[in-house]
Design a protein around this motif. Sequence first.
Motif, mmCIF file in Angstrom:
data_model
loop_
_atom_site.group_PDB
_atom_site.id
_atom_site.type_symbol
_atom_site.label_atom_id
_atom_site.label_comp_id
_atom_site.label_asym_id
_atom_site.label_seq_id
_atom_site.Cartn_x
_atom_site.Cartn_y
_atom_site.Cartn_z
ATOM 1 N N TYR A 79 -9.400 -9.791 -2.165
ATOM 2 C CA TYR A 79 -8.215 -9.931 -1.330
ATOM 3 C C TYR A 79 -6.948 -10.110 -2.163
ATOM 4 C CZ TYR A 79 -11.429 -10.527 2.558
ATOM 5 O OH TYR A 79 -12.408 -10.317 3.497
ATOM 6 N N TRP B 106 -1.594 -1.712 4.906
ATOM 7 C CA TRP B 106 -2.509 -2.726 4.376
ATOM 8 C C TRP B 106 -3.867 -2.592 5.043
ATOM 9 C CZ3 TRP B 106 -1.013 -5.858 0.407
ATOM 10 C CH2 TRP B 106 0.349 -5.978 0.156
ATOM 11 N N LYS B 107 -4.914 -2.787 4.277
ATOM 12 C CA LYS B 107 -6.264 -2.885 4.834
ATOM 13 C C LYS B 107 -6.481 -4.357 5.181
ATOM 14 C CE LYS B 107 -7.715 1.371 3.724
ATOM 15 N NZ LYS B 107 -6.783 2.238 4.432
ATOM 16 N N ARG C 169 -5.150 -4.807 -2.959
ATOM 17 C CA ARG C 169 -6.427 -5.063 -2.293
ATOM 18 C C ARG C 169 -6.206 -5.441 -0.823
ATOM 19 N NH1 ARG C 169 -8.233 -7.283 -7.780
ATOM 20 N NH2 ARG C 169 -9.232 -5.408 -8.589
ATOM 21 N N ARG C 170 -7.272 -5.839 -0.181
ATOM 22 C CA ARG C 170 -7.224 -6.119 1.252
ATOM 23 C C ARG C 170 -6.506 -7.435 1.542
ATOM 24 N NH1 ARG C 170 -10.952 -2.685 3.584
ATOM 25 N NH2 ARG C 170 -10.973 -3.830 5.530
ATOM 26 N N PRO D 117 0.811 -1.218 0.000
ATOM 27 C CA PRO D 117 0.000 0.000 0.000
ATOM 28 C C PRO D 117 0.841 1.263 0.000
ATOM 29 C CG PRO D 117 -0.708 -1.524 1.710
ATOM 30 C CD PRO D 117 0.556 -2.065 1.166
ATOM 31 N N ASP E 27 -8.747 -7.452 6.860
ATOM 32 C CA ASP E 27 -9.899 -8.115 7.463
ATOM 33 C C ASP E 27 -9.328 -9.284 8.265
ATOM 34 O OD1 ASP E 27 -11.596 -6.403 6.198
ATOM 35 O OD2 ASP E 27 -12.174 -7.785 4.605
ATOM 36 N N GLN F 26 -12.605 -8.499 12.435
ATOM 37 C CA GLN F 26 -12.225 -7.129 12.075
ATOM 38 C C GLN F 26 -12.559 -6.941 10.608
ATOM 39 O OE1 GLN F 26 -8.354 -5.736 13.346
ATOM 40 N NE2 GLN F 26 -7.955 -4.913 11.299
ATOM 41 N N GLY F 27 -13.217 -5.845 10.284
ATOM 42 C CA GLY F 27 -13.671 -5.655 8.921
ATOM 43 C C GLY F 27 -14.799 -6.620 8.625
ATOM 44 N N GLU G 4 -1.203 -3.347 9.235
ATOM 45 C CA GLU G 4 -1.973 -2.094 9.211
ATOM 46 C C GLU G 4 -1.049 -0.885 9.314
ATOM 47 O OE1 GLU G 4 -6.371 -3.287 10.829
ATOM 48 O OE2 GLU G 4 -4.874 -2.745 12.320
#
Lengths: 203, 432
Positions: B226, B199-200, B175-176, B109, B202, B215-216, B195
């Motif tokens: 993902y 990075w996002k 992506r996540r 990211p 879940d 989470q998420g 994080e």
Amino acid sequence: MSEFIFCTGRYESGDWDSAPTLPANLIDSVARYTEIATAPAGAIVPLSSERILEYPLVYLTGHMPFRFTEAERRNVQKLVDRGGMIFVDDHNHDVDGVFSKTALEEIARTFGKPADLPNTNPIYSCFFKFDDGPPATSHELNGWGDNLVHKNLKAVMKGDRIQVLFSNKDYSSEWNYHPDNKRFSAVDNTRFGVNIVVYALTR
Amino acid sequence: MPSRAETRVSIETALRAVSLGILAWMLWLSLDHEKKQSVVAANTAGLSSALRNWTKSGIAPDNISVRLDSVPPARQRDWLAALRAAGSKVEWKGSIPALALGADAIASPTGGYNIRVSAPSGTSVVIGDDIGPIDTVKARAGGAHVTVRSASGIITATSSGTVARAALPDTLTVRRVLVFGDANWESKFAIAALEEDGWKVDAQAHVAPDVSVTQGSVGPFDTSRYAAVIALDQSAAPYAGRILKYAESGGGVVIAAPAAAIEGFSGLRAGGVGKIETAFSIETEPGAVTLKSLSVMPVTGMKSDAVPLDHRGNLVTAAARRHVAGRIIQLGYLDTWRWRMSGGESSVADHRKFWSSAVAGVAYTPTVLLEPKATVDDAPLARLVGTLGFPSPATTALPTRERGTVSLWWLFAILSLSLVAEWISRRTRGAR
């Protein structure tokens, strides 16, 4: 993988060991309600030792005036900066008591000024649900200490994560009994302690 | 014995024969244009103006010799190639150090680029972009590597006057990340590290039977959602089949040591899971924990297509492989959170980089195509050789004179002399 070890922080300025059976009681609750790999015995670690960094959740309590030494301050700052969490409970249940006053001063000096924690925070719902926020203690309901039922806990936050959690509710008295005695309670009053552990391990 | 007059007649006949022969030769030469050779030469500094002059003359030189001490720009190389296509014989000489440049986008990211330079060891290479110089690196073992957070336009590498140019890689779509783990310090701090690096995440942390802290929003496992899935421990076992399909569709998977033994991952993992090895010999006092001092469950019996990424002695502590379209990393380290919490001053950043790099190494990151760059010249020497061929040996020298013109002048002189001599001989003996 290592187990979760409940850590009581030993500090030089006061009676850090005023709730000696609380750790065993909370460990029992965590093991009873969850599948979290938990060490059967807690650890008592001086805040002045860098060994404290091996315990990302540290419990502090007491009745007496509370001051960090420089080594203690350095280590707890490092612990919190690296993602750990400190739970401080006022064993006096008294906002005017020396522990509350001095601990809040010390927290403000070391981590920043704590603010009221909203009762919608995930710490109240991450395992057991506490819709009204922090559960009241018998000390509060019986009018002991400051004769207040505290609506909120206080916290120092980093983003949406609690770094330091402060309580005037005297959970140290409420949970300070042998775990076998839970069978006499209609509702286990240590459930919020499980939430604190789950929160620390997942946030 | 022939008389003097007869001898002179014979000489005159011979001179006429010589003249006729020379005329015939000159006629042949005039018809055979291939034999006319013009030779021109230039060096690196004068090549630009020389090219203009050679082209303005209207007739391409027969031979072009260029002595180079650096690779000329692509435009000049193409110009020389065009002259060769027009009939000129082009050769170049010189010993130019090779230089090549490549840039890859980092699947993270925070973005950035890995810039790799190939150059002879000891060479200083200046890395830059459209804005200006970024860094100077010294090549070792044939190359150098630099990571930059951002760059603009074209990336350049300059060494000994040669400039290599590479386009910025296409933009990656990051992506996540989905993390499965038990509620413990390893899960907490692996998620925190990702994080913190942008990075996002879940995540699903198993707490009790049928109870997880989420989470998420843990959504469908597919590459449109993902970039990677991380399995930290046995809590990922119920999802092994879905993670396998996700990898087959191109998704990246990081399998931590406690999860590697999950039976459903047997088709994914890089190898088997060894017994726990503790690094007794390494100091692990608080403040001294490092990646090297963590306990490991080494990767054993590596699959034939697996690649070791890290070792501790004979033990493989990280390995990677491809499974159908997806990439897999199997990690052997245990309790990396101890490194973060009880390591040195940089341990938080190091722990963050460790997890972010592991994910970046496998992440599915579709590209957003950028406009093609016409000015790319990523390996100038290779392209010079590709365009004009290998350099000529230094001892080979082209003729320094225009051979066709000179021989005609000589022939004309001999012809004139023979005709004049024949005419004088005839006139002096009274013949007409």
